[in-house]
Design an enzyme around this catalytic site. Structure first.
Site, PDB file in Angstrom:
ATOM      1  N   CYS A  44       1.284  -0.693   7.908  1.00  0.00           N
ATOM      2  CA  CYS A  44       1.763   0.177   6.836  1.00  0.00           C
ATOM      3  C   CYS A  44       0.685   1.209   6.548  1.00  0.00           C
ATOM      4  CB  CYS A  44       2.063  -0.639   5.579  1.00  0.00           C
ATOM      5  SG  CYS A  44       0.601  -1.434   4.855  1.00  0.00           S
ATOM      6  N   HIS A  73      -5.615  -8.748   6.376  1.00  0.00           N
ATOM      7  CA  HIS A  73      -5.458 -10.126   6.827  1.00  0.00           C
ATOM      8  C   HIS A  73      -4.892 -10.175   8.244  1.00  0.00           C
ATOM      9  CE1 HIS A  73      -5.428 -11.726   2.417  1.00  0.00           C
ATOM     10  NE2 HIS A  73      -6.636 -11.554   2.899  1.00  0.00           N
ATOM     11  N   HIS A 146      -5.067 -15.495  -3.924  1.00  0.00           N
ATOM     12  CA  HIS A 146      -4.930 -14.322  -3.063  1.00  0.00           C
ATOM     13  C   HIS A 146      -5.837 -13.213  -3.585  1.00  0.00           C
ATOM     14  CE1 HIS A 146      -3.134 -10.764  -1.171  1.00  0.00           C
ATOM     15  NE2 HIS A 146      -2.677 -11.585  -0.250  1.00  0.00           N
ATOM     16  N   GLU A 148      -5.634  -9.997  -3.715  1.00  0.00           N
ATOM     17  CA  GLU A 148      -5.003  -8.973  -4.554  1.00  0.00           C
ATOM     18  C   GLU A 148      -4.757  -9.506  -5.962  1.00  0.00           C
ATOM     19  OE1 GLU A 148      -0.767  -6.725  -5.098  1.00  0.00           O
ATOM     20  OE2 GLU A 148      -1.333  -7.286  -3.046  1.00  0.00           O
ATOM     21  N   SER A 244      -1.961 -13.940   5.934  1.00  0.00           N
ATOM     22  CA  SER A 244      -1.241 -12.724   5.567  1.00  0.00           C
ATOM     23  C   SER A 244       0.032 -13.101   4.821  1.00  0.00           C
ATOM     24  CB  SER A 244      -0.893 -11.911   6.821  1.00  0.00           C
ATOM     25  OG  SER A 244       0.072 -10.919   6.535  1.00  0.00           O
ATOM     26  N   SER A 289      -0.048  -5.831   8.490  1.00  0.00           N
ATOM     27  CA  SER A 289      -1.438  -5.641   8.906  1.00  0.00           C
ATOM     28  C   SER A 289      -1.629  -5.885  10.397  1.00  0.00           C
ATOM     29  CB  SER A 289      -2.360  -6.571   8.101  1.00  0.00           C
ATOM     30  OG  SER A 289      -1.925  -7.917   8.197  1.00  0.00           O
TER      31      SER A 289
END
Length: 351
Positions: A44, A73, A146, A148, A244, A289
């Site tokens: 992305c 990841h 995680h 994020e 991921s 990813s």
């Protein structure tokens, strides 16, 4: 210096594969063998930006360039950047003072930024702009641990609660039920997130939506493509790493939407030919990813076993691009200016 504990750079474990004829003899296939190839898939815009940021930093500053956590990841990406001189660490206190340090695409909390400042690190923030959007905008729907989620929760830890699944909604307590907003990790299952939001709204009727959808476009698009493929597939293969979130979700979505079987692999050599027994149609996709070369290697393996017909299943078009981190743009711009002053001979990178 690296503190990553996953096994990187290991060669494929040699094993003797059964031939196409042996696999077909074990379970004959009825009908044409083909591959349903998901589009969009793979990289992305946020991942592309982050990987290029590390590459450009290495080119500009020279090795080593330190990266907090995996930049994205994916094992292949991490291994490749390590060979170029990137050093991956868990925390900034492992980085020598004054060193060039890149924050991963998953983002960091203000505490990490502060710690980097105390060590006078030359930081480059490669956080995906869509993750930064979540930071600026607090029940937080996501997976504890995680990167994020840690970065987002760190923005205002006293005002954010993490909900891992719809089943945890009953445990949420808020000071003012009239002033509750939900936000989410960008790489979650779209369907599960909406179920969690629905349950939250049952408890808190005044629950506010975030200013815009937190599930990133890439996650939504890749799940949308696999939803189209799954009902038609005897086997779905997802290329992506175990850490991921969006790759793991793709496997789950494939099974939820009708795939007879779904498997996730990092590399083509991890595909087991026994999966092909009795399989006419293979669905193939990759997480956000994952570089395209890894998908092509799986396609080559599939062709060896007779899956040479490829039908592309396109459910969305992606044309989003993100500019490089501002710190890197500034450094590269300075190189251009110095190059002009030197009469076009160019400037040497700072090392």
């Amino acid at each position: 210096m690296s503190t990553e504990t996953i096994a990187l750079g290991l060669p494929p474990v040699p094993r003797e594969r059964r031939s196409r004829a042996e696999v077909e003899a074990a379970a004959p296939v009825t009908g044409e063998k083909k591959v349903l190839l998901a589009t969009p898939r793979g990289y992305c815009a946020g991942v592309d930006r982050a990987v290029i940021a590390v590459e450009k930093a290495l080119e500009h500053y020279g090795a080593p360039v330190y990266v907090r956590k995996q930049i994205v990841h994916n094992r292949h990406v991490v291994e490749t950047l390590e060979k170029q001189g990137a050093i991956f660490v868990d925390e900034v206190d492992e980085v020598p003072e004054g060193s060039v340090t890149v924050f991963s695409a998953h983002g960091v909390s203000p505490a990490v930024v502060s710690a980097a400042g105390e060590r006078a690190l030359n930081t480059i923030d490669a956080t995906c702009p869509l993750v930064n959007k979540v930071h600026r905008e607090a029940v937080l729907i996501g997976h504890t641990g995680h990167e994020e989620v840690e970065g987002t929760a760190g923005e205002a830890p006293e005002h954010i609660q993490i909900v891992n699944s719809p089943d945890e909604v009953d445990q949420v307590t808020v000071r003012n039920p009239e002033k509750v907003v939900w936000i989410s990790q960008t790489t979650l299952s779209v369907d599960e997130t909406l179920e969690t939001v629905a349950r939250l709204r049952e408890r808190f009727p005044s629950l506010q939506d975030p200013p815009s959808d937190d599930i990133c476009y890439a996650t939504s698009n890749r799940q949308g493509a696999i939803k189209e493929i799954a009902p038609r597939a005897d086997l779905v293969i997802v290329v992506g790493s175990a850490n991921s979130s969006n790759s793991v979700r793709l496997k789950e979505v494939a099974l939820e939407y009708g795939a007879k079987r779904a498997e996730r692999v990092d590399f083509a050599h991890q595909v087991d030919e026994s999966w092909f027994e009795g399989v006419a149609t293979v669905g193939l996709t990759s997480g956000a990813s994952v570089p395209e070369v890894l998908v092509q290697e799986v396609l080559a393996l599939l062709a060896e076993y007779g899956y040479s017909t490829i039908e592309e299943v396109e459910t969305a078009k992606e044309d989003i691009l993100f500019s490089l981190p501002k710190e890197l743009r500034s450094a590269l711009k300075n190189d251009e200016n110095v190059g002009r002053q030197l009469g076009g001979r160019g400037a040497k990178p700072n090392r």
